[in-house]
Design a protein around this motif. Structure first.
Motif, PDB file in Angstrom:
ATOM      1  N   GLN A 112       0.817  -1.209   0.000  1.00 27.25           N
ATOM      2  CA  GLN A 112       0.000   0.000   0.000  1.00 27.25           C
ATOM      3  C   GLN A 112       0.853   1.262   0.000  1.00 27.25           C
ATOM      4  OE1 GLN A 112      -1.957  -1.124   3.655  1.00 27.25           O
ATOM      5  NE2 GLN A 112      -3.875  -1.573   2.602  1.00 27.25           N
ATOM      6  N   LEU A 113       2.013   1.194   0.652  1.00 27.50           N
ATOM      7  CA  LEU A 113       2.859   2.378   0.816  1.00 27.50           C
ATOM      8  C   LEU A 113       3.950   2.504  -0.239  1.00 27.50           C
ATOM      9  CD1 LEU A 113       3.456   2.053   4.663  1.00 27.50           C
ATOM     10  CD2 LEU A 113       2.341   3.988   3.581  1.00 27.50           C
ATOM     11  N   GLY A 114       4.397   1.386  -0.772  1.00 28.55           N
ATOM     12  CA  GLY A 114       5.611   1.380  -1.577  1.00 28.55           C
ATOM     13  C   GLY A 114       6.813   1.093  -0.690  1.00 28.55           C
ATOM     14  N   TYR A 170      -2.579   4.342   1.037  1.00 28.44           N
ATOM     15  CA  TYR A 170      -1.335   4.856   1.614  1.00 28.44           C
ATOM     16  C   TYR A 170      -1.471   5.063   3.116  1.00 28.44           C
ATOM     17  CZ  TYR A 170       2.941   7.622   2.010  1.00 28.44           C
ATOM     18  OH  TYR A 170       4.181   8.078   2.358  1.00 28.44           O
ATOM     19  N   PHE A 171      -2.528   5.762   3.529  1.00 25.37           N
ATOM     20  CA  PHE A 171      -2.673   6.045   4.956  1.00 25.37           C
ATOM     21  C   PHE A 171      -3.153   4.823   5.732  1.00 25.37           C
ATOM     22  CE2 PHE A 171      -2.746  10.447   3.351  1.00 25.37           C
ATOM     23  CZ  PHE A 171      -1.758  10.969   4.166  1.00 25.37           C
ATOM     24  N   THR A 172      -3.813   3.888   5.055  1.00 28.52           N
ATOM     25  CA  THR A 172      -4.150   2.623   5.721  1.00 28.52           C
ATOM     26  C   THR A 172      -2.880   1.871   6.088  1.00 28.52           C
ATOM     27  OG1 THR A 172      -6.233   2.448   4.496  1.00 28.52           O
ATOM     28  CG2 THR A 172      -5.393   0.438   5.502  1.00 28.52           C
ATOM     29  N   GLY A 173      -1.939   1.798   5.142  1.00 28.49           N
ATOM     30  CA  GLY A 173      -0.664   1.134   5.406  1.00 28.49           C
ATOM     31  C   GLY A 173       0.133   1.838   6.492  1.00 28.49           C
ATOM     32  N   ALA A 174       0.099   3.176   6.473  1.00 26.34           N
ATOM     33  CA  ALA A 174       0.851   3.933   7.480  1.00 26.34           C
ATOM     34  C   ALA A 174       0.316   3.697   8.881  1.00 26.34           C
ATOM     35  CB  ALA A 174       0.793   5.427   7.146  1.00 26.34           C
ATOM     36  N   SER A 222      -5.220  -1.615  10.956  1.00 21.96           N
ATOM     37  CA  SER A 222      -5.142  -0.195  10.616  1.00 21.96           C
ATOM     38  C   SER A 222      -6.220   0.600  11.332  1.00 21.96           C
ATOM     39  CB  SER A 222      -5.274  -0.015   9.095  1.00 21.96           C
ATOM     40  OG  SER A 222      -4.246  -0.689   8.422  1.00 21.96           O
ATOM     41  N   ALA A 223      -7.432   0.047  11.408  1.00 20.75           N
ATOM     42  CA  ALA A 223      -8.530   0.744  12.089  1.00 20.75           C
ATOM     43  C   ALA A 223      -8.203   0.929  13.568  1.00 20.75           C
ATOM     44  CB  ALA A 223      -9.830  -0.038  11.912  1.00 20.75           C
ATOM     45  N   VAL A 224      -7.708  -0.109  14.210  1.00 15.44           N
ATOM     46  CA  VAL A 224      -7.336  -0.020  15.626  1.00 15.44           C
ATOM     47  C   VAL A 224      -6.175   0.954  15.806  1.00 15.44           C
ATOM     48  CG1 VAL A 224      -6.343  -1.326  17.554  1.00 15.44           C
ATOM     49  CG2 VAL A 224      -8.195  -2.310  16.209  1.00 15.44           C
ATOM     50  N   GLY A 225      -5.222   0.925  14.872  1.00 15.43           N
ATOM     51  CA  GLY A 225      -4.077   1.823  14.954  1.00 15.43           C
ATOM     52  C   GLY A 225      -4.478   3.281  14.909  1.00 15.43           C
ATOM     53  N   SER A 226      -5.356   3.620  13.981  1.00 19.29           N
ATOM     54  CA  SER A 226      -5.707   5.034  13.797  1.00 19.29           C
ATOM     55  C   SER A 226      -6.633   5.553  14.884  1.00 19.29           C
ATOM     56  CB  SER A 226      -6.361   5.230  12.426  1.00 19.29           C
ATOM     57  OG  SER A 226      -7.548   4.456  12.325  1.00 19.29           O
ATOM     58  N   GLY A 253      -1.990  10.376  11.862  1.00 17.05           N
ATOM     59  CA  GLY A 253      -2.425   9.070  12.365  1.00 17.05           C
ATOM     60  C   GLY A 253      -3.921   8.979  12.544  1.00 17.05           C
ATOM     61  N   PHE A 254      -4.490   9.903  13.333  1.00 18.00           N
ATOM     62  CA  PHE A 254      -5.919   9.849  13.620  1.00 18.00           C
ATOM     63  C   PHE A 254      -6.749  10.437  12.486  1.00 18.00           C
ATOM     64  CE2 PHE A 254      -9.753  11.870  15.442  1.00 18.00           C
ATOM     65  CZ  PHE A 254     -10.405  10.732  15.882  1.00 18.00           C
ATOM     66  N   GLY A 255      -6.326  11.574  11.935  1.00 16.52           N
ATOM     67  CA  GLY A 255      -7.101  12.250  10.894  1.00 16.52           C
ATOM     68  C   GLY A 255      -7.113  11.480   9.583  1.00 16.52           C
ATOM     69  N   PHE A 256      -5.998  11.580   8.847  1.00 22.81           N
ATOM     70  CA  PHE A 256      -5.905  10.887   7.555  1.00 22.81           C
ATOM     71  C   PHE A 256      -5.966   9.366   7.732  1.00 22.81           C
ATOM     72  CE2 PHE A 256      -3.831  14.950   6.461  1.00 22.81           C
ATOM     73  CZ  PHE A 256      -4.594  15.286   5.344  1.00 22.81           C
ATOM     74  N   GLY A 257      -5.293   8.870   8.753  1.00 21.57           N
ATOM     75  CA  GLY A 257      -5.284   7.427   8.988  1.00 21.57           C
ATOM     76  C   GLY A 257      -6.660   6.899   9.347  1.00 21.57           C
ATOM     77  N   GLY A 258      -7.389   7.635  10.182  1.00 22.73           N
ATOM     78  CA  GLY A 258      -8.741   7.215  10.551  1.00 22.73           C
ATOM     79  C   GLY A 258      -9.665   7.188   9.356  1.00 22.73           C
ATOM     80  N   TRP A 259      -9.584   8.234   8.530  1.00 21.80           N
ATOM     81  CA  TRP A 259     -10.405   8.270   7.314  1.00 21.80           C
ATOM     82  C   TRP A 259     -10.092   7.095   6.394  1.00 21.80           C
ATOM     83  CZ3 TRP A 259      -7.766   9.331   2.598  1.00 21.80           C
ATOM     84  CH2 TRP A 259      -8.587   9.302   1.462  1.00 21.80           C
ATOM     85  N   ALA A 260      -8.799   6.852   6.162  1.00 18.47           N
ATOM     86  CA  ALA A 260      -8.405   5.800   5.222  1.00 18.47           C
ATOM     87  C   ALA A 260      -8.739   4.411   5.752  1.00 18.47           C
ATOM     88  CB  ALA A 260      -6.905   5.911   4.942  1.00 18.47           C
ATOM     89  N   SER A 261      -8.408   4.165   7.024  1.00 19.75           N
ATOM     90  CA  SER A 261      -8.611   2.817   7.564  1.00 19.75           C
ATOM     91  C   SER A 261     -10.085   2.483   7.702  1.00 19.75           C
ATOM     92  CB  SER A 261      -7.897   2.670   8.914  1.00 19.75           C
ATOM     93  OG  SER A 261      -8.387   3.613   9.840  1.00 19.75           O
ATOM     94  N   MET A 262     -10.912   3.460   8.077  1.00 26.43           N
ATOM     95  CA  MET A 262     -12.347   3.184   8.185  1.00 26.43           C
ATOM     96  C   MET A 262     -12.983   3.016   6.807  1.00 26.43           C
ATOM     97  SD  MET A 262     -12.959   2.641  11.223  1.00 26.43           S
ATOM     98  CE  MET A 262     -14.705   2.364  10.970  1.00 26.43           C
ATOM     99  N   THR A 263     -12.488   3.768   5.824  1.00 17.94           N
ATOM    100  CA  THR A 263     -12.974   3.564   4.450  1.00 17.94           C
ATOM    101  C   THR A 263     -12.672   2.151   3.991  1.00 17.94           C
ATOM    102  OG1 THR A 263     -12.628   5.908   3.935  1.00 17.94           O
ATOM    103  CG2 THR A 263     -12.824   4.393   2.070  1.00 17.94           C
ATOM    104  N   ASN A 264     -11.445   1.707   4.246  1.00 16.01           N
ATOM    105  CA  ASN A 264     -11.050   0.348   3.869  1.00 16.01           C
ATOM    106  C   ASN A 264     -11.825  -0.693   4.673  1.00 16.01           C
ATOM    107  OD1 ASN A 264      -9.508  -1.675   2.586  1.00 16.01           O
ATOM    108  ND2 ASN A 264      -8.010  -1.690   4.231  1.00 16.01           N
ATOM    109  N   PHE A 265     -12.028  -0.426   5.963  1.00 16.69           N
ATOM    110  CA  PHE A 265     -12.736  -1.363   6.829  1.00 16.69           C
ATOM    111  C   PHE A 265     -14.185  -1.539   6.379  1.00 16.69           C
ATOM    112  CE2 PHE A 265     -14.704  -2.730  10.859  1.00 16.69           C
ATOM    113  CZ  PHE A 265     -13.838  -3.747  11.212  1.00 16.69           C
TER     114      PHE A 265
END
Length: 498
Positions: free
Chosen positions: A67-69, A229-233, A372-376, A433-445
């Motif tokens: 996801q990140l490269g 990208y942010f899901t992987g992060a 990822s969801a738990v992480g963010s 982590g919380f902002g972009f990561g939360g959006w990305a991980s919940m979208t993926n979830f």
């Protein structure tokens, strides 16, 4: 000032030396028990931190690299590894500060395990305690859920006669036996074995991927989408956020003031496992990992892979205990059983903690995306934001800074440098982590829920081959079966009978 520090140090060391003396072996049985069971040394803490940190996330890091490269995957591991070590260092300082203050008041912790929410309560009050308790318990609960999901996901690659949901039922019952492990004092042999297991698995992934070579037409197109990208992060944020149990591990030490650099040293060792394995698997399989969140699923079956699966299963049992033990303590304190000396009574009282974890693992069996969801949403606050803020608020007054048990190191710029680092941690994790990561991980979830549904029997299992069609004469229920002798003489008689 110097004399005050000396008194504080004497109080702490004197208390722990007394405790250590009480635990000295007196016969062969107690010697064996201490060797395998009673651990409170610096080495025990290091093994606990290192084995608990990597766990099943070792198998999802190649998925994060896809996801990140490659470059971003390596840089995020190094960055979050250092950031996680920093906040673990802050937690250790706050623990020593709290414990020292309480011991000055003659509080005895012989039969009481100090936890993070109690540190927050003692230093900052009940509102901080409630927030810390909510985030910590929710994170540890989902951390335990992830271990159950990982068990089912891994065993499926050895035995696919049962679906992953059924394996979750089985391993839920197995992991419930962790109620019999009293505290982190008793993880000495398990922590040691757990680290050996993850070390074997990491180097198996690395060597097996290099020997396998790149698959035909391999592509390394990541990163392609911001969501991925942010899901992987955030999965990597979760990887180095395993110190929600830092206070309990410190409390299990005879001299917890020696904890300062343990988490950093554990992280450096973990990086020698995670970087080579994730990079090698991603190099070999590339974008195929986007649909295979468990690295075992792409490597060909072999005795070495089966051994790695079995070792990870055992290690996930250990990590389940690591994540659940603080929850057991919280529950024991809530029902007044924490200081009970009967192991069987405490074990029976702990069982209700396992039931919701078991249920959630069956509802959300999304191996990889759930990390990822738990992480963010949880790790970002539990492990990074709350400790950094708690440190700044605890020492916000000049008097608190002057009387601090442990002064900040000159290497970090004393108080000013420490506060600058903490502000950076809070802002970065809150936004990225919380902002972009939360959006990305919940979208993926949510995408996983829409694709597979809740309570799915077998998440990301290969499609089953359709059964071979029955003989043609069985399709025609009204046609009489040909007599055996006629069938032997005229093999096509059953066709003419239609």
């Amino acid at each position: 000032m110097a004399s005050s520090d000396k008194v504080v140090e004497t109080v702490i060391v004197g208390n722990y030396v007394e405790m250590e003396t009480e635990g000295q072996p007196r016969n062969i049985k107690s010697k064996i028990s201490k060797f395998f069971w009673h651990g409170g040394s610096v080495y025990d803490a290091w093994f606990s931190c290192a084995s608990n940190q990597v766990a099943q996330v070792l198998l999802t890091l190649p998925y994060s690299f896809s996801q990140l490269g490659m470059l971003s995957g390596i840089l995020f591991q190094l960055f979050y590894g250092l950031m996680g070590s920093w906040t673990a260092y802050l937690i250790s300082i706050l623990y020593v500060e709290y414990r020292t203050r309480k011991e000055r008041e003659k509080v005895d912790f012989r039969n009481h395990v100090i936890q993070w929410f109690e540190v927050l309560d003692g230093l900052l009050g009940k509102h901080w305690r409630n927030v810390g308790l909510a985030f910590n318990c929710t994170f540890l609960m989902f951390g335990s859920v992830i271990q159950l999901i990982a068990c089912a996901s891994n065993i499926y690659y050895i035995n696919d006669n049962l679906d992953k949901r059924t394996w979750t039922y089985i391993f839920g019952a197995c992991c419930a036996t962790t109620v019999f492990i009293p505290s982190f004092h008793n993880y000495r042999i398990w922590s040691f074995l757990g680290l050996l297991m993850t070390t074997y698995t990491a180097w198996y992934l690395t060597i097996a991927s290099l020997l396998h070579g790149q698959v035909e037409g391999v592509k390394h197109s990541g990163p392609t989408k911001l969501v991925l990208y942010f899901t992987g992060a955030t999965n990597i944020l979760y990887t180095f956020g395993g110190h929600a149990v830092t206070v309990e591990v410190m409390h299990a030490m005879w001299k917890p003031q020696k904890f300062k650099a343990i988490y950093l040293l554990a992280t450096l060792y973990v990086l020698t496992l995670t970087l080579p394995s994730a990079a090698a698997v991603y190099w070999a399989f590339g974008d195929a990992l986007l649909n295979h969140s468990n690295a075992f699923s792409l490597l060909p079956r072999s005795p070495f892979r089966d051994m790695a699966v079995i070792l990870m299963l055992i290690h996930q049992f250990i990590t389940f205990g690591f994540a659940c033990t603080p929850l057991y303590f919280v529950w024991e304190k809530a029902i007044g059983m924490h200081e009970c000396k009967s192991l069987c009574k405490r074990a029976a009282a702990r069982l209700p903690v396992v039931i919701p974890i078991w249920f959630l693992a069956i509802v959300f069996p999304f191996f990889g995306p759930i990390n990822s969801a738990v992480g963010s949403l949880l790790v970002s606050f539990t492990v990074y934001i709350i400790p950094a803020l708690a440190y700044m608020f605890t020492f916000r007054s000049p008097a608190a800074r002057e009387n601090a048990v442990q002064q900040p190191s000159k290497y970090f710029g004393r108080w000013v440098g420490t506060y600058i680092i903490n502000i950076f941690v809070v802002v970065w994790v809150l936004i990225v982590g919380f902002g972009f990561g939360g959006w990305a991980s919940m979208t993926n979830f949510i995408h996983q829920i829409d694709t597979f549904g809740l309570f799915t029997k077998c998440y990301q299992c290969p499609p089953q081959l359709p059964p071979s069609p029955p003989p043609q004469y069985l399709l025609n229920a009204t046609a009489p079966l040909p007599p055996p002798l006629a069938n032997l003489t005229h093999p096509h008689n059953h066709i003419h009978s239609r």
